[in-house]
Design an enzyme around this catalytic site. Sequence first.
Site, short mmCIF file in Angstrom:
data_model
loop_
_atom_site.label_atom_id
_atom_site.label_comp_id
_atom_site.label_asym_id
_atom_site.label_seq_id
_atom_site.Cartn_x
_atom_site.Cartn_y
_atom_site.Cartn_z
N ILE A 11 7.16 3.13 4.44
CA ILE A 11 6.80 3.58 3.10
C ILE A 11 7.13 2.49 2.09
O ILE A 11 7.90 1.57 2.36
CB ILE A 11 7.50 4.90 2.73
CG1 ILE A 11 9.02 4.75 2.75
CG2 ILE A 11 7.06 6.02 3.66
CD1 ILE A 11 9.77 5.92 2.18
N CYS A 12 6.52 2.60 0.92
CA CYS A 12 6.72 1.62 -0.16
C CYS A 12 8.19 1.51 -0.51
O CYS A 12 8.89 2.51 -0.49
CB CYS A 12 5.93 2.03 -1.40
SG CYS A 12 4.17 1.74 -1.20
N PRO A 13 8.59 0.30 -0.78
CA PRO A 13 7.81 -0.92 -1.00
C PRO A 13 7.67 -1.81 0.24
O PRO A 13 7.12 -2.89 0.15
CB PRO A 13 8.62 -1.66 -2.07
CG PRO A 13 10.04 -1.36 -1.67
CD PRO A 13 9.99 0.09 -1.18
N TYR A 14 8.15 -1.35 1.39
CA TYR A 14 8.23 -2.22 2.57
C TYR A 14 6.88 -2.74 3.08
O TYR A 14 6.77 -3.93 3.39
CB TYR A 14 9.04 -1.55 3.67
CG TYR A 14 10.43 -1.26 3.19
CD1 TYR A 14 11.35 -2.29 2.97
CD2 TYR A 14 10.83 0.04 2.88
CE1 TYR A 14 12.61 -2.04 2.48
CE2 TYR A 14 12.09 0.30 2.37
CZ TYR A 14 12.99 -0.74 2.19
OH TYR A 14 14.23 -0.50 1.68
N HIS A 39 0.09 4.71 5.01
CA HIS A 39 0.77 5.09 3.76
C HIS A 39 -0.20 4.85 2.60
O HIS A 39 -0.40 3.69 2.19
CB HIS A 39 2.05 4.27 3.61
CG HIS A 39 2.92 4.68 2.47
ND1 HIS A 39 3.41 5.95 2.31
CD2 HIS A 39 3.39 3.95 1.43
CE1 HIS A 39 4.15 6.00 1.22
NE2 HIS A 39 4.15 4.80 0.67
#
Length: 76
Positions: A11-14, A39
């Site tokens: 999930i963000c920000p990865y 995502h």
Amino acid sequence: MAQTLDVRGEICPYPMMRTVSALKKLSTDERTLEVVTDHPPTLETIPTQAARLGFTTAVEEVGGSEWRIVLTRDRD
């Protein structure tokens, strides 16, 4: 041949951070990176960051909730 980065399950920000890192590591001979994601927010964050680095984006839905984002380096 394009490199593929699989960020499914992240999930963000990865996903965006990993994509930017991979784009910066592409050699001058490599023009394309394919990112596979599940995502939805990455459909906005990745193209925005890629454009800042000089890449164009094409998004393809490959499943009910899975996408392939193809990032191609703009020609100089």
